[in-house]
Design an enzyme around this catalytic site. Structure first.
Site, PDB file in Angstrom:
ATOM      1  N   THR A 556       0.864  -1.039   0.294  1.00 49.06           N
ATOM      2  CA  THR A 556      -0.071  -0.182   0.569  1.00 49.06           C
ATOM      3  C   THR A 556       0.850   1.189  -0.432  1.00 49.06           C
ATOM      4  OG1 THR A 556      -0.507   0.394   2.316  1.00 49.06           O
ATOM      5  CG2 THR A 556      -1.744  -1.624   1.949  1.00 49.06           C
ATOM      6  N   LYS A 580       7.482   4.277   1.144  1.00 55.73           N
ATOM      7  CA  LYS A 580       8.019   5.186   0.855  1.00 55.73           C
ATOM      8  C   LYS A 580       7.932   5.308   2.591  1.00 55.73           C
ATOM      9  CE  LYS A 580       8.110   6.912  -2.811  1.00 55.73           C
ATOM     10  NZ  LYS A 580       7.361   5.917  -3.769  1.00 55.73           N
ATOM     11  N   VAL A 610      13.367   3.079  -3.942  1.00 54.77           N
ATOM     12  CA  VAL A 610      13.599   4.201  -5.166  1.00 54.77           C
ATOM     13  C   VAL A 610      13.914   3.455  -6.273  1.00 54.77           C
ATOM     14  CG1 VAL A 610      15.798   5.570  -5.062  1.00 54.77           C
ATOM     15  CG2 VAL A 610      14.603   4.971  -3.227  1.00 54.77           C
ATOM     16  N   LEU A 614      15.027  -1.494  -9.320  1.00 56.42           N
ATOM     17  CA  LEU A 614      16.526  -1.085 -10.260  1.00 56.42           C
ATOM     18  C   LEU A 614      17.209  -1.225  -8.378  1.00 56.42           C
ATOM     19  CD1 LEU A 614      16.435   2.359 -11.999  1.00 56.42           C
ATOM     20  CD2 LEU A 614      16.237  -0.223 -12.447  1.00 56.42           C
ATOM     21  N   GLY A 665      -1.190   7.169 -18.125  1.00 53.58           N
ATOM     22  CA  GLY A 665      -1.415   6.897 -17.024  1.00 53.58           C
ATOM     23  C   GLY A 665       0.521   6.617 -16.450  1.00 53.58           C
ATOM     24  N   GLU A 668       1.060  10.980 -11.207  1.00 52.48           N
ATOM     25  CA  GLU A 668      -0.548  10.424 -10.808  1.00 52.48           C
ATOM     26  C   GLU A 668      -2.022  10.786 -11.322  1.00 52.48           C
ATOM     27  OE1 GLU A 668      -0.865   8.522  -7.833  1.00 52.48           O
ATOM     28  OE2 GLU A 668       1.363   8.482  -8.129  1.00 52.48           O
ATOM     29  N   ASP A 679       7.601  13.190  -4.098  1.00 53.37           N
ATOM     30  CA  ASP A 679       8.030  12.310  -4.285  1.00 53.37           C
ATOM     31  C   ASP A 679       9.291  11.502  -4.632  1.00 53.37           C
ATOM     32  OD1 ASP A 679       6.795   9.197  -4.660  1.00 53.37           O
ATOM     33  OD2 ASP A 679       8.100   9.464  -6.754  1.00 53.37           O
ATOM     34  N   LYS A 683      12.480  10.330  -1.888  1.00 51.48           N
ATOM     35  CA  LYS A 683      13.360   8.721  -2.357  1.00 51.48           C
ATOM     36  C   LYS A 683      14.929   9.858  -1.948  1.00 51.48           C
ATOM     37  CE  LYS A 683      10.480   7.526  -6.094  1.00 51.48           C
ATOM     38  NZ  LYS A 683      10.103   7.060  -7.745  1.00 51.48           N
ATOM     39  N   GLY A 798       6.173   1.239 -12.234  1.00 51.31           N
ATOM     40  CA  GLY A 798       4.937   0.172 -12.901  1.00 51.31           C
ATOM     41  C   GLY A 798       5.466  -0.965 -11.966  1.00 51.31           C
TER      42      GLY A 798
END
Length: 818
Positions: A556, A580, A610, A614, A665, A668, A679, A683, A798
């Site tokens: 979530t 996060k 983050v 990756l 898409g 947000e 955001d 990170k 994604g």
């Protein structure tokens, strides 16, 4: 010759008795001569004990229990016996039952139940069952005799757990069997004193009877028939993956039985051990299975241990004080005082300093044990040489047993590692010099968890099981469950990893199934069986289950869920999350989570905080752990903003590009949440903290790309209208960069303890110049990588890549736990 013994569960009803008779027929055909020992019918001994206690307390409810017992025995006799033999048998049954009723009435009248009378009452269980079964066997044309074992098995007057006079008993049995050549049906559990008063042989008494007769007759093998496939590696009620062992030595079997294994009881082994007679444990309901053979040989096998057993409720008594150091006889006085009160000590552990001594007893003996120590050490306690004895309850003992342990280094390390990684604290340890048994005292709440963790470590170490609790079934959570389902067979086959979905919740419903929900049917089960979601109840149930190798997965973006991480980690449950909120919250909470994970030997993994899938955080942690120093971090950390500024070219206005990104898409629902840079700030804050900086979110300088007038608009449409009014300013920035051969990138940077995020021009030599689409890119400048930074590039957003990153963290935890 063989002796067979059948327990109460094997003769619980008519059909089971018929199955037992078939087993006996087969044994007679194979062995010519056998003797069979029977226990009382299932639960009858418990009922006799209960009715005698009720009678002694003047409670007429004993009559109701007696009537049920009478009806049950008569009903079984009528069902299993031929009509022509019923009248004689039922008459004798009625005679015995009347005798039982008279004794109970006497107890009721005098309001007293002596151990002698108790034993006499309990003897009716075996006498009634064996008499009925003996006559049922005769009805099937097998020539047999009913043998009441009391005249043969002679004991002392320790009623309730009488000691056998082996010399007299063996002579009696040999003489009787020399004179009686027919097949004998023997009452288990009971004997008699020299004065012919009925006595009982204590817990597991019918097994003991079989061993006594087997040893006296020097039989080829003693078979103990029960309701499981032999001696299992652990209690199957507590460890679902327990499996039967092919063989055990007498010593291994005794150690396991002493620490709670209920298939066979320690006294049973003694007569057989003396005569080196094998004991085989078999299953009445699976008679063709070979069962477990107990003998004097230590057969080689694939495991370093033979079994794990437990006593689920013990009290720990601790005696300590400087007055114990170097003083001879303190331990002897303590144990003598306890022996004088007939208190049995289960386990002893003493520090080499002699400053403290602790031992385990059954909880019912703890008050008397404390009092006995206080009386024995009265002077030492008064003079404060020794402290008052401390009694602690709610503990269990876990025993790891096996003769191969003495030849295998690292067993204790494996035990401590398996328990430690599952947050099970060891309170006391004991190991004999024989190295046959390592016993640990742990909290009773962790007993099942410890048993399963140890069983997995020693018997299923090649197969790793992870128990998942997943919260959030939206894009990322749903994709994760789909990936787990698709990879189940591959992980099981190639990596020997078994992922079980135990708990599941979304904003509406939640579901917990300790046996696994099944990732392939989670939607249907959650919709059909789920109850209203309550996070507190979900976490409480997860903690109550206390499963080994548990992992909580938060998919979530909820601050409420992330606020529960510490409680979860404190319960020795690992946490994996792309959320996060926790790591970008207060630095204090971030530290608390790290500390809790370390303290409880669990993992808190958040690689996907983050860069989605990756490997940013892991790479950064590896660099720091190896001693490298991070000097600078630069990154395009927003897939949304990466797309926007890659697509922002001549001929397109800035507002058009943002609208296009929203339609595809990438943003947000309200693009301001991307354009305001917060955001990215979260990170960057996480990365800064991973390098060791104690920054807060307010310490990061953020360029907000949302023009001031557009920040407070009430709708997204109104926002786009306002944003279009600033297209000219954004175009000027783009053109200025293009004229210099540069491009615009929204760059987060951390250098010399300062964190900044801004829209920057980068030239063709910069790693970020070539970015396209929604890719993220990170450049790590360290002492070892100064001129040429480590560059990590790829999709930074994604559902597929984020879920894959979460999945990878789950697999990392499985590797750690194994």
């Amino acid at each position: 010759m063989k002796v067979l013994k059948f327990g109460g569960s094997s003769v619980a009803d008519t059909e089971r008795i018929k199955n037992v008779i078939e087993i006996i027929k087969k044994s007679i055909n194979e062995n010519n001569r056998v003797a069979v020992v029977f226990s009382a019918f299932h639960k009858v001994t418990d009922n006799l004990l209960r009715m005698s206690q009720l009678a002694a307390s003047c409670n007429t409810e004993y009559l109701e229990l007696y009537k049920k017992l009478e009806d049950r025995h008569i009903s079984i006799a009528q069902e299993i016996l031929a009509v022509k033999t019923q009248s004689k048998v039922l008459a004798h049954l009625k005679f015995m039952l009347n005798e039982l009723e008279d004794v109970l009435h006497g107890v009721f009248l005098v309001k007293e139940l002596s151990p002698r009378t108790q034993d006499f009452i309990l003897s009716f269980g075996e006498r009634l069952s064996s008499f009925i079964i003996a006559n049922a066997i005769k009805d099937r044309n097998i020539d047999c005799e009913f043998l009441d074992s009391r005249p043969l098995v002679k004991t002392d007057e320790s009623f309730g757990s009488a000691k056998v006079d082996f010399d007299t008993t063996f002579k009696n049995i040999k003489k009787y069997f020399n004179e009686h050549k027919k097949f004998q049906v023997v009452t288990g559990f009971i004997g008699s004193t020299i004065n012919n008063e009925t006595s009982t042989l204590g817990r597991g008494g019918s097994d003991y009877t079989a061993a006594i007769f087997g040893a006296a007759l020097n039989v080829k093998e003693i078979e103990i028939w029960t309701d499981v496939d032999g001696v299992l590696t652990a209690d199957p009620k507590k460890v679902k993956k327990a499996f039967p062992l092919k063989s055990l030595t007498y010593e291994e079997a005794m150690e396991l039985s002493h620490f709670g294994a209920k298939v066979i009881h320690p006294p049973t082994m003694h007569p057989a051990m003396e005569k080196k007679i094998p004991i085989r444990i078999k299953n009445t309901f699976n008679p063709d299975f070979e069962g477990t053979l107990i003998n004097g040989k230590s057969n080689s096998h694939n495991f370093s241990i033979k079994g794990i057993s437990s006593i689920d409720d013990i009290a720990l008594i601790r005696v300590q004080g400087g007055g114990m150091v170097g003083v001879a006889g303190i331990a002897q006085r303590i144990f003598s005082a306890l022996a004088g009160k007939k208190i049995n000590i289960i386990l002893i552990s003493q520090a080499s300093s002699e400053h403290s001594l602790c031992f385990a007893v059954l909880p019912k003996f703890a008050p008397a044990a404390k009092k006995a120590i206080q009386q024995e050490l009265y002077y030492e306690i008064k003079e404060k040489l020794i402290h008052e004895p401390i009694v602690e309850t709610n503990f269990s003992i876990i025993a790891v047993v096996g003769e191969n342990m003495r030849r295998t280094p690292g067993i204790s390390g494996k035990i401590f590692q398996a328990l430690g990684k599952n947050g099970v604290n060891i309170v006391a340890i004991a190991q004999g010099s024989s190295e046959l048994n390592i016993s640990t005292v742990i909290s009773r709440d962790n007993e099942a968890k410890a048993l399963n963790a140890l069983h997995d470590a020693f018997f299923l170490s090649i197969v790793k099981t992870v128990n998942l609790f997943v919260v959030g079934t939206g894009l990322v959570g749903g994709t994760l469950l789909e990936q787990i389902n698709n990879q189940t067979d591959f992980l099981s086959r190639e990596y020997l990893l078994n992922i079980k979905l135990i708990g599941l919740a979304n904003s509406r419903k939640m579901l917990i199934d300790p046996n696994s929900i099944g990732p392939e049917i989670w939607k249907d089960r959650l919709n059909q069986e789920g109850i209203k979601t309550n996070l507190d109840i979900l976490i409480a149930e997860m903690k109550k289950l206390n499963l080994p190798n548990s992992v909580f997965v938060d998919c979530t973006a909820s601050e409420k869920v992330s606020g529960q991480y510490k409680e979860i980690l404190d319960a020795s449950i690992s946490v994996v999350t792309p959320n996060k909120r926790a790591n970008a919250g207060s630095f204090k909470y971030y530290q608390e989570l790290k500390h809790s994970a370390l303290k409880h030997n669990v993992k808190f993994l958040y690689e996907t905080n983050v860069g989605a899938g990756l490997p940013i955080i892991n790479t950064l942690n590896d660099l720091v752990s190896s001693g490298d120093k991070v000097h600078k971090i630069e990154g395009v950390m927003s897939g949304t903003l990466s797309y926007i500024f890659s697509a922002f070219k001549e001929g397109k206005s800035f507002s058009q590009v943002v609208k296009e990104a929203k339609d595809k898409g990438y943003t947000e629902p309200d693009p301001r949440e991307d354009l305001n840079g917060m955001d990215v700030a979260r990170k960057l804050l996480i990365l800064a903290r991973e390098t060791g900086l104690s920054l807060e979110l307010k310490d990061i300088k953020v360029e907000n790309l949302v023009p001031e007038p557009a920040r407070k608009t009430k709708s997204v449409d109104e926002f786009f209208t306002k944003l279009a009014g600033f297209d000219k300013k954004f175009e000027e920035k783009r053109k200025r960069a293009a004229d210099k051969g540069n491009v615009l990138r929204y760059v987060a940077s951390l250098e010399n303890g300062k964190a900044e995020i801004s829209l920057q021009m980068v030239n063709s030599k910069h790693p970020f110049y070539s970015l396209s689409g929604s890719d993220n890119m990170f450049a790590l400048y360290t002492t070892h990588y100064q001129e040429h930074p480590i560059v990590i590039k790829g999709p930074g957003a994604g559902a597929d890549v984020t879920a894959a990153g979460v999945f990878a963290d789950i697999i990392r935890i499985s590797n750690y736990l194994s």
